[in-house]
Design an enzyme around this catalytic site. Structure first.
Site, mmCIF file in Angstrom:
data_model
loop_
_atom_site.group_PDB
_atom_site.id
_atom_site.type_symbol
_atom_site.label_atom_id
_atom_site.label_comp_id
_atom_site.label_asym_id
_atom_site.label_seq_id
_atom_site.Cartn_x
_atom_site.Cartn_y
_atom_site.Cartn_z
ATOM 1 N N ASP A 160 1.880 4.100 4.400
ATOM 2 C CA ASP A 160 1.467 5.106 3.424
ATOM 3 C C ASP A 160 0.940 6.381 4.067
ATOM 4 O O ASP A 160 0.592 7.341 3.368
ATOM 5 C CB ASP A 160 0.428 4.532 2.460
ATOM 6 C CG ASP A 160 -0.878 4.124 3.134
ATOM 7 O OD1 ASP A 160 -0.953 4.166 4.376
ATOM 8 O OD2 ASP A 160 -1.822 3.735 2.405
ATOM 9 N N ASP A 190 0.324 -3.937 0.190
ATOM 10 C CA ASP A 190 -1.093 -4.276 0.006
ATOM 11 C C ASP A 190 -1.633 -3.528 -1.214
ATOM 12 O O ASP A 190 -2.808 -3.162 -1.270
ATOM 13 C CB ASP A 190 -1.904 -3.950 1.264
ATOM 14 C CG ASP A 190 -3.252 -4.665 1.306
ATOM 15 O OD1 ASP A 190 -3.507 -5.527 0.440
ATOM 16 O OD2 ASP A 190 -4.058 -4.338 2.195
#
Length: 384
Positions: free
Chosen positions: A248, A274
Protein backbone atom coordinates in the site's frame (compact mmCIF):
# COMPACT_ATOMS: atom_id res chain seq x y z
CA UNK A 1 -22.79 -24.90 -25.11
CA UNK A 2 -19.54 -23.28 -23.99
CA UNK A 3 -18.94 -19.53 -24.13
CA UNK A 4 -15.68 -18.08 -25.42
CA UNK A 5 -13.96 -14.94 -24.18
CA UNK A 6 -11.58 -13.15 -26.51
CA UNK A 7 -8.68 -11.29 -24.88
CA UNK A 8 -5.50 -9.53 -25.86
CA UNK A 9 -3.72 -11.53 -23.15
CA UNK A 10 -4.61 -14.44 -20.87
CA UNK A 11 -2.44 -14.82 -17.76
CA UNK A 12 -1.56 -18.41 -16.87
CA UNK A 13 0.60 -19.89 -14.10
CA UNK A 14 3.91 -19.46 -15.90
CA UNK A 15 3.11 -17.77 -19.20
CA UNK A 16 0.95 -15.22 -20.96
CA UNK A 17 -1.06 -16.28 -23.99
CA UNK A 18 -1.46 -13.56 -26.59
CA UNK A 19 -4.55 -12.93 -28.73
CA UNK A 20 -6.55 -15.98 -27.71
CA UNK A 21 -9.98 -17.27 -26.72
CA UNK A 22 -10.78 -18.71 -23.28
CA UNK A 23 -13.49 -21.34 -23.12
CA UNK A 24 -15.90 -21.41 -20.15
CA UNK A 25 -18.18 -24.43 -20.01
CA UNK A 26 -21.87 -24.45 -19.13
CA UNK A 27 -20.86 -25.93 -15.76
CA UNK A 28 -18.92 -22.77 -14.97
CA UNK A 29 -15.50 -24.38 -15.40
CA UNK A 30 -12.50 -23.32 -17.43
CA UNK A 31 -12.12 -25.17 -20.70
CA UNK A 32 -9.56 -24.85 -23.48
CA UNK A 33 -7.54 -21.83 -24.57
CA UNK A 34 -7.46 -21.59 -28.36
CA UNK A 35 -6.07 -19.18 -30.93
CA UNK A 36 -8.95 -19.84 -33.35
CA UNK A 37 -12.60 -20.42 -32.56
CA UNK A 38 -14.07 -23.87 -33.18
CA UNK A 39 -16.76 -24.13 -35.81
CA UNK A 40 -20.35 -23.14 -34.99
CA UNK A 41 -19.52 -21.18 -31.84
CA UNK A 42 -22.35 -18.74 -31.11
CA UNK A 43 -21.55 -17.38 -27.66
CA UNK A 44 -18.58 -14.98 -27.70
CA UNK A 45 -17.63 -12.09 -25.43
CA UNK A 46 -15.03 -9.76 -26.91
CA UNK A 47 -12.44 -8.35 -24.52
CA UNK A 48 -10.17 -7.74 -27.48
CA UNK A 49 -7.94 -5.06 -25.94
CA UNK A 50 -8.04 -6.32 -22.36
CA UNK A 51 -6.41 -8.92 -20.13
CA UNK A 52 -8.08 -11.98 -18.60
CA UNK A 53 -6.48 -13.11 -15.34
CA UNK A 54 -7.30 -15.51 -12.51
CA UNK A 55 -9.45 -14.14 -9.72
CA UNK A 56 -7.39 -12.77 -6.85
CA UNK A 57 -6.93 -14.71 -3.60
CA UNK A 58 -6.64 -12.75 -0.34
CA UNK A 59 -5.27 -15.01 2.40
CA UNK A 60 -5.04 -12.25 5.03
CA UNK A 61 -8.09 -10.01 5.35
CA UNK A 62 -9.97 -9.02 8.51
CA UNK A 63 -12.88 -7.09 7.07
CA UNK A 64 -14.23 -4.67 4.51
CA UNK A 65 -16.90 -1.99 4.13
CA UNK A 66 -17.88 -1.68 7.76
CA UNK A 67 -17.73 -5.35 8.77
CA UNK A 68 -15.07 -7.37 10.58
CA UNK A 69 -14.78 -11.13 10.89
CA UNK A 70 -14.52 -10.72 14.68
CA UNK A 71 -18.03 -9.22 14.73
CA UNK A 72 -19.11 -12.88 14.64
CA UNK A 73 -21.92 -11.82 12.32
CA UNK A 74 -23.09 -14.09 9.47
CA UNK A 75 -24.47 -11.10 7.58
CA UNK A 76 -21.09 -9.39 7.88
CA UNK A 77 -19.33 -12.46 6.46
CA UNK A 78 -21.73 -12.50 3.52
CA UNK A 79 -21.33 -8.75 2.94
CA UNK A 80 -17.53 -9.00 2.89
CA UNK A 81 -17.79 -11.91 0.46
CA UNK A 82 -20.08 -9.95 -1.88
CA UNK A 83 -18.08 -6.73 -1.84
CA UNK A 84 -14.70 -8.37 -2.39
CA UNK A 85 -15.80 -9.04 -5.97
CA UNK A 86 -15.44 -5.28 -6.54
CA UNK A 87 -11.75 -5.68 -5.58
CA UNK A 88 -11.11 -8.53 -8.02
CA UNK A 89 -11.02 -11.06 -5.17
CA UNK A 90 -12.82 -14.35 -5.85
CA UNK A 91 -11.39 -16.42 -2.96
CA UNK A 92 -10.35 -15.40 0.57
CA UNK A 93 -9.51 -16.53 4.07
CA UNK A 94 -11.59 -14.72 6.71
CA UNK A 95 -8.95 -13.61 9.20
CA UNK A 96 -9.37 -13.36 12.97
CA UNK A 97 -7.58 -11.19 15.54
CA UNK A 98 -5.97 -12.02 18.85
CA UNK A 99 -8.90 -12.47 21.24
CA UNK A 100 -10.18 -14.79 23.95
CA UNK A 101 -10.31 -18.53 23.29
CA UNK A 102 -14.08 -18.39 23.72
CA UNK A 103 -14.53 -15.62 21.19
CA UNK A 104 -12.35 -17.40 18.66
CA UNK A 105 -14.34 -20.58 19.28
CA UNK A 106 -17.53 -18.70 18.43
CA UNK A 107 -16.12 -17.14 15.26
CA UNK A 108 -14.83 -20.50 13.98
CA UNK A 109 -18.29 -21.99 14.57
CA UNK A 110 -20.01 -19.06 12.85
CA UNK A 111 -17.86 -19.35 9.73
CA UNK A 112 -18.41 -23.11 9.53
CA UNK A 113 -22.18 -22.65 9.76
CA UNK A 114 -22.44 -19.80 7.29
CA UNK A 115 -19.59 -19.86 4.77
CA UNK A 116 -21.55 -21.85 2.21
CA UNK A 117 -24.23 -19.14 2.18
CA UNK A 118 -21.71 -16.61 0.86
CA UNK A 119 -22.57 -15.73 -2.73
CA UNK A 120 -19.52 -13.64 -3.56
CA UNK A 121 -15.82 -14.38 -3.06
CA UNK A 122 -15.47 -17.96 -1.87
CA UNK A 123 -14.35 -18.80 1.67
CA UNK A 124 -11.39 -21.17 1.18
CA UNK A 125 -10.39 -21.54 4.83
CA UNK A 126 -9.74 -19.54 8.00
CA UNK A 127 -6.62 -17.66 9.00
CA UNK A 128 -6.17 -17.36 12.77
CA UNK A 129 -3.88 -14.37 13.27
CA UNK A 130 -2.89 -15.03 16.86
CA UNK A 131 -3.39 -15.22 19.78
CA UNK A 132 0.05 -16.79 20.31
CA UNK A 133 2.10 -13.62 19.83
CA UNK A 134 4.65 -11.50 21.70
CA UNK A 135 3.65 -8.30 23.43
CA UNK A 136 6.66 -6.27 22.21
CA UNK A 137 5.44 -6.46 18.61
CA UNK A 138 1.72 -6.54 19.36
CA UNK A 139 0.86 -3.95 16.70
CA UNK A 140 -2.92 -3.57 16.79
CA UNK A 141 -3.40 -6.95 18.50
CA UNK A 142 -4.60 -7.01 22.12
CA UNK A 143 -1.78 -8.22 24.41
CA UNK A 144 -4.11 -9.28 27.22
CA UNK A 145 -5.10 -12.34 25.19
CA UNK A 146 -1.58 -13.37 24.16
CA UNK A 147 -0.16 -16.66 25.43
CA UNK A 148 2.05 -19.59 24.55
CA UNK A 149 0.65 -21.77 21.76
CA UNK A 150 -1.89 -24.39 22.78
CA UNK A 151 -2.38 -27.58 20.80
CA UNK A 152 -5.68 -28.14 22.60
CA UNK A 153 -6.95 -24.72 21.50
CA UNK A 154 -5.95 -25.30 17.87
CA UNK A 155 -7.55 -28.74 17.94
CA UNK A 156 -10.81 -27.19 19.13
CA UNK A 157 -10.70 -24.47 16.46
CA UNK A 158 -10.16 -27.07 13.76
CA UNK A 159 -13.12 -29.07 15.08
CA UNK A 160 -15.45 -26.10 15.50
CA UNK A 161 -14.62 -24.81 12.02
CA UNK A 162 -15.26 -28.15 10.38
CA UNK A 163 -11.65 -28.30 9.27
CA UNK A 164 -11.66 -24.85 7.66
CA UNK A 165 -8.68 -23.58 9.67
CA UNK A 166 -5.73 -23.82 7.28
CA UNK A 167 -3.40 -21.08 8.54
CA UNK A 168 -2.37 -19.82 11.98
CA UNK A 169 0.22 -17.19 12.92
CA UNK A 170 2.42 -17.46 16.01
CA UNK A 171 5.55 -15.89 17.50
CA UNK A 172 8.38 -18.45 17.29
CA UNK A 173 10.01 -17.44 20.61
CA UNK A 174 7.03 -18.58 22.71
CA UNK A 175 7.19 -21.79 24.74
CA UNK A 176 6.02 -25.02 23.10
CA UNK A 177 6.35 -23.72 19.54
CA UNK A 178 8.02 -26.76 17.96
CA UNK A 179 5.46 -29.41 19.00
CA UNK A 180 2.68 -26.96 18.14
CA UNK A 181 4.00 -26.46 14.60
CA UNK A 182 4.46 -30.19 14.14
CA UNK A 183 0.87 -30.80 15.27
CA UNK A 184 -0.48 -28.06 13.00
CA UNK A 185 1.37 -29.46 10.00
CA UNK A 186 0.01 -32.94 10.69
CA UNK A 187 -3.50 -31.43 10.61
CA UNK A 188 -2.90 -29.63 7.32
CA UNK A 189 -2.65 -26.20 8.96
CA UNK A 190 0.10 -23.85 7.73
CA UNK A 191 1.99 -22.11 10.52
CA UNK A 192 2.91 -18.50 9.81
CA UNK A 193 5.31 -16.36 11.85
CA UNK A 194 4.57 -12.81 12.96
CA UNK A 195 4.18 -10.27 15.78
CA UNK A 196 7.46 -11.53 17.16
CA UNK A 197 10.78 -10.44 18.66
CA UNK A 198 12.35 -13.78 17.73
CA UNK A 199 16.00 -14.17 16.91
CA UNK A 200 17.07 -15.53 13.55
CA UNK A 201 17.81 -18.90 15.16
CA UNK A 202 14.37 -19.10 16.78
CA UNK A 203 12.68 -18.32 13.48
CA UNK A 204 14.92 -20.83 11.69
CA UNK A 205 14.00 -23.57 14.20
CA UNK A 206 10.31 -22.85 13.61
CA UNK A 207 10.75 -23.10 9.85
CA UNK A 208 12.69 -26.35 10.22
CA UNK A 209 9.74 -27.69 12.25
CA UNK A 210 7.33 -26.81 9.44
CA UNK A 211 6.42 -23.12 9.57
CA UNK A 212 6.36 -21.79 6.02
CA UNK A 213 4.94 -18.24 5.90
CA UNK A 214 6.12 -14.89 7.26
CA UNK A 215 3.11 -12.60 7.49
CA UNK A 216 3.20 -8.90 6.56
CA UNK A 217 6.98 -8.91 6.10
CA UNK A 218 8.88 -6.15 7.92
CA UNK A 219 5.84 -5.23 10.02
CA UNK A 220 5.42 -6.53 13.56
CA UNK A 221 8.74 -8.38 13.73
CA UNK A 222 12.36 -8.01 14.83
CA UNK A 223 14.30 -6.22 12.13
CA UNK A 224 17.43 -7.01 10.19
CA UNK A 225 20.75 -6.15 11.82
CA UNK A 226 24.08 -7.34 10.48
CA UNK A 227 24.93 -9.06 13.80
CA UNK A 228 21.37 -10.10 14.61
CA UNK A 229 19.40 -10.93 11.45
CA UNK A 230 16.15 -11.33 13.37
CA UNK A 231 12.81 -12.27 11.88
CA UNK A 232 13.32 -10.11 8.81
CA UNK A 233 16.65 -11.77 8.11
CA UNK A 234 15.04 -15.19 8.44
CA UNK A 235 12.17 -14.23 6.14
CA UNK A 236 14.59 -13.01 3.48
CA UNK A 237 17.10 -15.85 3.64
CA UNK A 238 15.53 -19.15 4.67
CA UNK A 239 14.54 -21.59 1.94
CA UNK A 240 11.05 -22.65 0.92
CA UNK A 241 9.00 -20.07 2.77
CA UNK A 242 6.50 -17.47 1.59
CA UNK A 243 6.67 -13.80 2.54
CA UNK A 244 3.53 -11.67 2.64
CA UNK A 245 3.69 -8.03 1.55
CA UNK A 246 1.19 -5.22 2.12
CA UNK A 247 1.83 -3.17 -1.02
CA UNK A 248 0.00 0.00 0.00
CA UNK A 249 3.03 2.30 0.11
CA UNK A 250 2.58 2.87 3.85
CA UNK A 251 3.48 -0.43 5.50
CA UNK A 252 6.55 -1.10 3.35
CA UNK A 253 8.67 1.22 1.22
CA UNK A 254 8.85 0.12 -2.43
CA UNK A 255 12.65 -0.24 -2.12
CA UNK A 256 12.15 -2.70 0.76
CA UNK A 257 9.66 -4.62 -1.38
CA UNK A 258 12.28 -4.78 -4.13
CA UNK A 259 14.76 -6.27 -1.63
CA UNK A 260 12.15 -8.87 -0.63
CA UNK A 261 11.52 -9.74 -4.28
CA UNK A 262 15.21 -10.25 -4.92
CA UNK A 263 15.51 -12.47 -1.85
CA UNK A 264 12.31 -14.49 -2.09
CA UNK A 265 11.73 -14.36 -5.84
CA UNK A 266 8.52 -13.93 -7.77
CA UNK A 267 7.16 -17.32 -6.71
CA UNK A 268 7.47 -16.92 -2.94
CA UNK A 269 6.22 -13.35 -2.55
CA UNK A 270 2.55 -13.08 -1.63
CA UNK A 271 0.47 -9.93 -1.91
CA UNK A 272 -2.14 -9.57 0.83
CA UNK A 273 -4.20 -6.67 2.16
CA UNK A 274 -4.51 -7.11 5.95
CA UNK A 275 -7.59 -4.98 5.29
CA UNK A 276 -9.83 -4.05 8.22
CA UNK A 277 -13.45 -2.93 8.38
CA UNK A 278 -12.63 0.62 7.24
CA UNK A 279 -11.61 -0.61 3.78
CA UNK A 280 -13.86 0.97 1.17
CA UNK A 281 -15.39 3.35 3.73
CA UNK A 282 -13.40 6.57 3.39
CA UNK A 283 -11.69 8.57 6.13
CA UNK A 284 -12.80 8.88 9.75
CA UNK A 285 -13.01 6.90 12.98
CA UNK A 286 -13.29 3.14 12.74
CA UNK A 287 -12.55 0.19 14.99
CA UNK A 288 -10.29 -2.88 14.94
CA UNK A 289 -11.14 -5.43 17.61
CA UNK A 290 -11.39 -3.49 20.87
CA UNK A 291 -9.41 -0.47 19.65
CA UNK A 292 -10.45 2.79 18.02
CA UNK A 293 -8.76 3.53 14.71
CA UNK A 294 -8.36 6.73 12.71
CA UNK A 295 -8.37 6.37 8.95
CA UNK A 296 -6.60 9.24 7.23
CA UNK A 297 -4.37 9.78 4.18
CA UNK A 298 -4.51 6.14 3.12
CA UNK A 299 -3.65 4.61 6.49
CA UNK A 300 -5.49 3.12 9.45
CA UNK A 301 -3.79 3.88 12.78
CA UNK A 302 -4.69 3.26 16.40
CA UNK A 303 -6.08 6.40 17.99
CA UNK A 304 -4.05 5.58 21.09
CA UNK A 305 -0.39 5.19 20.19
CA UNK A 306 -0.60 5.69 16.44
CA UNK A 307 0.44 2.17 15.39
CA UNK A 308 -0.65 0.96 11.98
CA UNK A 309 -3.85 -1.04 12.43
CA UNK A 310 -4.09 -3.26 9.42
CA UNK A 311 -4.77 -1.48 6.14
CA UNK A 312 -7.55 -0.19 3.95
CA UNK A 313 -5.91 -1.64 0.86
CA UNK A 314 -7.87 -3.48 -1.81
CA UNK A 315 -5.92 -6.35 -3.36
CA UNK A 316 -6.29 -5.05 -6.91
CA UNK A 317 -4.70 -1.81 -5.68
CA UNK A 318 -1.73 -3.80 -4.42
CA UNK A 319 -1.35 -5.30 -7.88
CA UNK A 320 -1.56 -1.85 -9.46
CA UNK A 321 1.03 -0.44 -7.05
CA UNK A 322 3.53 -3.17 -7.87
CA UNK A 323 3.17 -2.29 -11.55
CA UNK A 324 3.26 1.48 -10.93
CA UNK A 325 6.43 1.15 -8.82
CA UNK A 326 7.98 -0.88 -11.66
CA UNK A 327 8.60 -3.81 -9.34
CA UNK A 328 6.63 -6.29 -11.46
CA UNK A 329 4.84 -6.67 -14.75
CA UNK A 330 1.07 -7.05 -14.69
CA UNK A 331 1.24 -10.83 -15.04
CA UNK A 332 3.87 -11.13 -12.29
CA UNK A 333 1.88 -8.94 -9.91
CA UNK A 334 -1.29 -10.89 -10.65
CA UNK A 335 0.41 -14.20 -9.77
CA UNK A 336 1.62 -12.69 -6.49
CA UNK A 337 -2.03 -11.95 -5.69
CA UNK A 338 -3.59 -15.18 -6.97
CA UNK A 339 -1.42 -18.26 -7.55
CA UNK A 340 1.14 -17.51 -4.84
CA UNK A 341 -1.33 -16.94 -1.99
CA UNK A 342 -3.23 -20.05 -3.05
CA UNK A 343 -0.01 -22.07 -3.02
CA UNK A 344 0.99 -20.65 0.37
CA UNK A 345 -2.00 -22.32 2.06
CA UNK A 346 -2.36 -25.36 -0.19
CA UNK A 347 -5.54 -24.39 -2.06
CA UNK A 348 -3.99 -24.04 -5.53
CA UNK A 349 -6.02 -27.00 -6.82
CA UNK A 350 -9.18 -24.95 -6.24
CA UNK A 351 -8.30 -21.37 -7.14
CA UNK A 352 -5.63 -18.88 -8.13
CA UNK A 353 -5.19 -20.10 -11.71
CA UNK A 354 -6.81 -20.31 -15.09
CA UNK A 355 -6.64 -24.05 -15.53
CA UNK A 356 -8.93 -26.53 -17.26
CA UNK A 357 -11.74 -28.04 -15.18
CA UNK A 358 -11.51 -25.74 -12.15
CA UNK A 359 -14.12 -23.08 -11.35
CA UNK A 360 -14.06 -20.22 -13.87
CA UNK A 361 -13.31 -17.47 -11.36
CA UNK A 362 -11.53 -14.74 -13.31
CA UNK A 363 -11.12 -11.01 -13.74
CA UNK A 364 -10.77 -8.65 -16.68
CA UNK A 365 -8.18 -5.85 -16.57
CA UNK A 366 -6.84 -3.12 -18.78
CA UNK A 367 -3.12 -2.70 -19.45
CA UNK A 368 -2.69 -0.63 -16.26
CA UNK A 369 -4.27 -3.43 -14.19
CA UNK A 370 -7.46 -1.44 -13.61
CA UNK A 371 -10.29 -3.86 -12.86
CA UNK A 372 -13.01 -4.00 -15.52
CA UNK A 373 -15.03 -7.08 -14.52
CA UNK A 374 -15.15 -10.01 -12.10
CA UNK A 375 -16.54 -13.44 -12.98
CA UNK A 376 -17.47 -16.19 -10.55
CA UNK A 377 -18.18 -19.70 -11.86
CA UNK A 378 -18.30 -18.21 -15.35
CA UNK A 379 -20.96 -15.64 -14.44
CA UNK A 380 -20.40 -11.89 -14.64
CA UNK A 381 -20.75 -10.66 -11.05
CA UNK A 382 -19.18 -7.20 -11.16
CA UNK A 383 -18.55 -4.71 -13.95
CA UNK A 384 -17.02 -1.23 -13.74
Amino acid sequence: MSKYYKAKQIILDSSVVEEAFLEVTDEGKFGEIVSDLPANVERIKDYENLIIAPGLVDTHIHGYQGYDIMDNDPEGLRHISDQLLTCGVTSFLPTTLTDSIERLNAVCSMIKTNYQTCQGAKVRGIFLEGPFFTEKYKGAQNPKYMSDPSIDALSEWIKLSGGLVNKIAIAPERQGVIPFIEYAKAQGVHTALAHSDASYDQAKAAVEAGADIFIHLYNGMSGLHHRNPGMVGAALSLKDVFAEIIADGHHVHPAAIEIALKARGLEETVLITDCMRAGGMGEGISRLGEFDVMVSEGTARLVEGGSLAGSILELIQGVQNMVKWELATVDQAIRMASLNPARSVGIQAECGSIRKDIAADFIVLNQKADLQATYLDGQLRYRV
